[in-house]
Design a protein around this motif. Structure first.
Motif, PDB file in Angstrom:
ATOM      1  N   SER A   1       0.867  -1.180   0.000  1.00  0.00           N
ATOM      2  CA  SER A   1       0.000   0.000   0.000  1.00  0.00           C
ATOM      3  C   SER A   1       0.897   1.220   0.000  1.00  0.00           C
ATOM      4  O   SER A   1       2.085   1.147   0.345  1.00  0.00           O
ATOM      5  CB  SER A   1      -0.947   0.011   1.205  1.00  0.00           C
ATOM      6  N   LEU A   2       0.320   2.356  -0.398  1.00  0.00           N
ATOM      7  CA  LEU A   2       1.082   3.599  -0.529  1.00  0.00           C
ATOM      8  C   LEU A   2       0.389   4.706   0.251  1.00  0.00           C
ATOM      9  O   LEU A   2      -0.833   4.867   0.150  1.00  0.00           O
ATOM     10  CB  LEU A   2       1.173   3.997  -2.006  1.00  0.00           C
TER      11      LEU A   2
ATOM     12  N   ALA B   1      -1.513  -0.042  -6.151  1.00  0.00           N
ATOM     13  CA  ALA B   1      -1.579  -0.291  -4.714  1.00  0.00           C
ATOM     14  C   ALA B   1      -2.612   0.618  -4.068  1.00  0.00           C
ATOM     15  O   ALA B   1      -2.788   1.765  -4.506  1.00  0.00           O
ATOM     16  CB  ALA B   1      -0.210  -0.052  -4.079  1.00  0.00           C
ATOM     17  N   PRO B   2      -3.320   0.144  -3.042  1.00  0.00           N
ATOM     18  CA  PRO B   2      -4.233   1.037  -2.310  1.00  0.00           C
ATOM     19  C   PRO B   2      -3.477   2.275  -1.839  1.00  0.00           C
ATOM     20  O   PRO B   2      -2.417   2.163  -1.226  1.00  0.00           O
ATOM     21  CB  PRO B   2      -4.694   0.177  -1.129  1.00  0.00           C
TER      22      PRO B   2
ATOM     23  N   ARG C   1      -5.612   6.186  -9.261  1.00  0.00           N
ATOM     24  CA  ARG C   1      -6.969   5.638  -9.276  1.00  0.00           C
ATOM     25  C   ARG C   1      -7.347   5.059  -7.919  1.00  0.00           C
ATOM     26  O   ARG C   1      -6.533   4.416  -7.246  1.00  0.00           O
ATOM     27  CB  ARG C   1      -7.131   4.596 -10.373  1.00  0.00           C
ATOM     28  N   ASP C   2      -8.578   5.342  -7.536  1.00  0.00           N
ATOM     29  CA  ASP C   2      -9.164   4.840  -6.279  1.00  0.00           C
ATOM     30  C   ASP C   2      -8.427   5.347  -5.034  1.00  0.00           C
ATOM     31  O   ASP C   2      -8.571   4.761  -3.953  1.00  0.00           O
ATOM     32  CB  ASP C   2      -9.203   3.306  -6.254  1.00  0.00           C
TER      33      ASP C   2
ATOM     34  N   ALA D   1      -3.349   2.780   8.868  1.00  0.00           N
ATOM     35  CA  ALA D   1      -3.731   1.393   9.148  1.00  0.00           C
ATOM     36  C   ALA D   1      -4.931   0.967   8.311  1.00  0.00           C
ATOM     37  O   ALA D   1      -4.976  -0.166   7.790  1.00  0.00           O
ATOM     38  CB  ALA D   1      -4.026   1.230  10.635  1.00  0.00           C
ATOM     39  N   ASP D   2      -5.896   1.851   8.157  1.00  0.00           N
ATOM     40  CA  ASP D   2      -7.077   1.527   7.345  1.00  0.00           C
ATOM     41  C   ASP D   2      -6.690   1.323   5.886  1.00  0.00           C
ATOM     42  O   ASP D   2      -7.220   0.431   5.206  1.00  0.00           O
ATOM     43  CB  ASP D   2      -8.120   2.653   7.461  1.00  0.00           C
ATOM     44  N   ASN D   3      -5.758   2.137   5.398  1.00  0.00           N
ATOM     45  CA  ASN D   3      -5.315   1.971   4.002  1.00  0.00           C
ATOM     46  C   ASN D   3      -4.569   0.659   3.828  1.00  0.00           C
ATOM     47  O   ASN D   3      -4.745  -0.031   2.819  1.00  0.00           O
ATOM     48  CB  ASN D   3      -4.414   3.139   3.598  1.00  0.00           C
ATOM     49  N   ALA D   4      -3.754   0.290   4.810  1.00  0.00           N
ATOM     50  CA  ALA D   4      -3.046  -0.990   4.745  1.00  0.00           C
ATOM     51  C   ALA D   4      -4.030  -2.158   4.750  1.00  0.00           C
ATOM     52  O   ALA D   4      -3.809  -3.174   4.064  1.00  0.00           O
ATOM     53  CB  ALA D   4      -2.072  -1.119   5.920  1.00  0.00           C
ATOM     54  N   ALA D   5      -5.125  -2.016   5.482  1.00  0.00           N
ATOM     55  CA  ALA D   5      -6.141  -3.068   5.520  1.00  0.00           C
ATOM     56  C   ALA D   5      -6.784  -3.266   4.160  1.00  0.00           C
ATOM     57  O   ALA D   5      -7.225  -4.370   3.816  1.00  0.00           O
ATOM     58  CB  ALA D   5      -7.203  -2.741   6.566  1.00  0.00           C
ATOM     59  N   ARG D   6      -6.861  -2.203   3.357  1.00  0.00           N
ATOM     60  CA  ARG D   6      -7.397  -2.326   1.993  1.00  0.00           C
ATOM     61  C   ARG D   6      -6.552  -3.292   1.180  1.00  0.00           C
ATOM     62  O   ARG D   6      -7.075  -4.048   0.347  1.00  0.00           O
ATOM     63  CB  ARG D   6      -7.435  -0.970   1.300  1.00  0.00           C
TER      64      ARG D   6
END
Length: 299
Positions: free
Chosen positions: A137-138, A237-238, A263-264, A290-295
């Motif tokens: 994730s980024l 990556a999310p 995107r997204d 943390a929420d982005n990593a969970a994606r």
């Protein structure tokens, strides 16, 4: 503290958190050292179960220096960039992005969550572009896309950015300068603990005072220009963009352009935040990371 030696570079790093935690790399900005990151941010991520990896970029802290290149001629570099001419530099942001991949290689980590701050946010974007298989994730914090025509720094912040750092400052003068920096580009909507700023500056000075690296980092950014803009939409990556609503150095419109191009991507704008990490905002930033990593896990 430890070092990874890859391709002739020594990269100083430190890890915190469980060995079994998801690896998360923090990429710092212009001239910053790994101890520049707020302890509250690092500890918050560790509490979320991440294995946090901090490191000194090349030409900063205790990593390989490029002093043989001499001081950066920023005035000439800005002039060349305005004329759309090639800017000569000992290295570019692309090279610094490749350093992140080198660090992961040295640590035996196939992929990690990548979180970059300021110029480190631009580097993190390039890691996702150049090494997509290494990025779970980024998170791009207080960073620009590099696109031409975006909002410019305030007059005071622009002057701070282009100012040559003096190599002969004393420890006390360096601490004074850190306070002045906080007043110039820091968060206007939050209280400022100048004693804590001075304490952190003193520790940075004692660890490694290398101001000419700051200029060469900026030179790398100027040399890279807007080359990554056309590739941002390829990032899979999310992605999370975090920005202060009141950032005088990298105005929030620059972060919005990143979020609108990847995107997204999701965006968190924090009212009153400038170009630093106000302590009251850190828990919200940790939650968002943390929420982005969970994606990535759900994907």
């Amino acid at each position: 503290m430890a070092q990874v030696s890859v391709d002739g570079l020594d990269l100083e790093y430190e890890t915190r958190g469980p060995e079994t935690g998801q690896p998360l790399v923090l990429v710092g900005g212009l001239g910053t050292q790994l101890i520049s990151w707020p302890d509250s941010l690092v500890d918050g991520l560790v509490d979320r179960g991440f294995r946090v990896i901090m490191f000194d970029n090349r030409d900063a802290g205790l990593s390989t220096a490029f002093d043989s290149a001499g001081p950066a001629d920023l005035k000439a570099a800005f002039a060349a960039a305005r004329a759309k001419q090639k800017v000569a530099a000992p290295y570019t942001l692309e090279d610094m992005a490749d350093d992140v991949a080198r660090l992961l290689d040295g640590l035996g980590i196939p992929a990690a969550h990548i979180v970059g701050s300021s110029n480190g946010g631009a580097i993190a974007q390039l890691v996702a572009i150049r090494h997509p298989e290494r990025v779970l994730s980024l998170v791009s914090i207080m960073a620009t896309s590099g696109r031409r025509g975006l909002p410019r720094p305030s007059e005071a912040a622009g002057a701070w950015l282009g100012k040559q750092r003096k190599p002969e400052l004393t420890r006390e003068e360096f601490m004074d300068e850190a306070v002045e920096t906080a007043r110039t580009i820091g968060s206007p909507g939050f209280p400022r603990d100048e004693a804590a700023i001075r304490d952190k500056a003193g520790r940075l000075y004692d660890r490694s005072y290398r101001p000419l690296g700051h200029g060469r980092h900026l030179l790398a950014s100027i040399a890279s220009g807007d080359g990554r803009v056309e590739h941002l939409s390829s990032i899979g990556a999310p992605t999370l963009v975090v920005h202060g609503a009141d950032d005088p150095l990298v105005p929030v419109g620059c972060g919005e352009d990143v979020a609108n191009t990847v995107r997204d991507a999701r965006m968190l704008v924090i009212p009153g935040m400038g170009h630093d990490y106000p302590e009251p905002a850190v828990p919200e930033i940790v939650d968002a990371i943390a929420d982005n990593a969970a994606r990535a896990g759900r994907a």
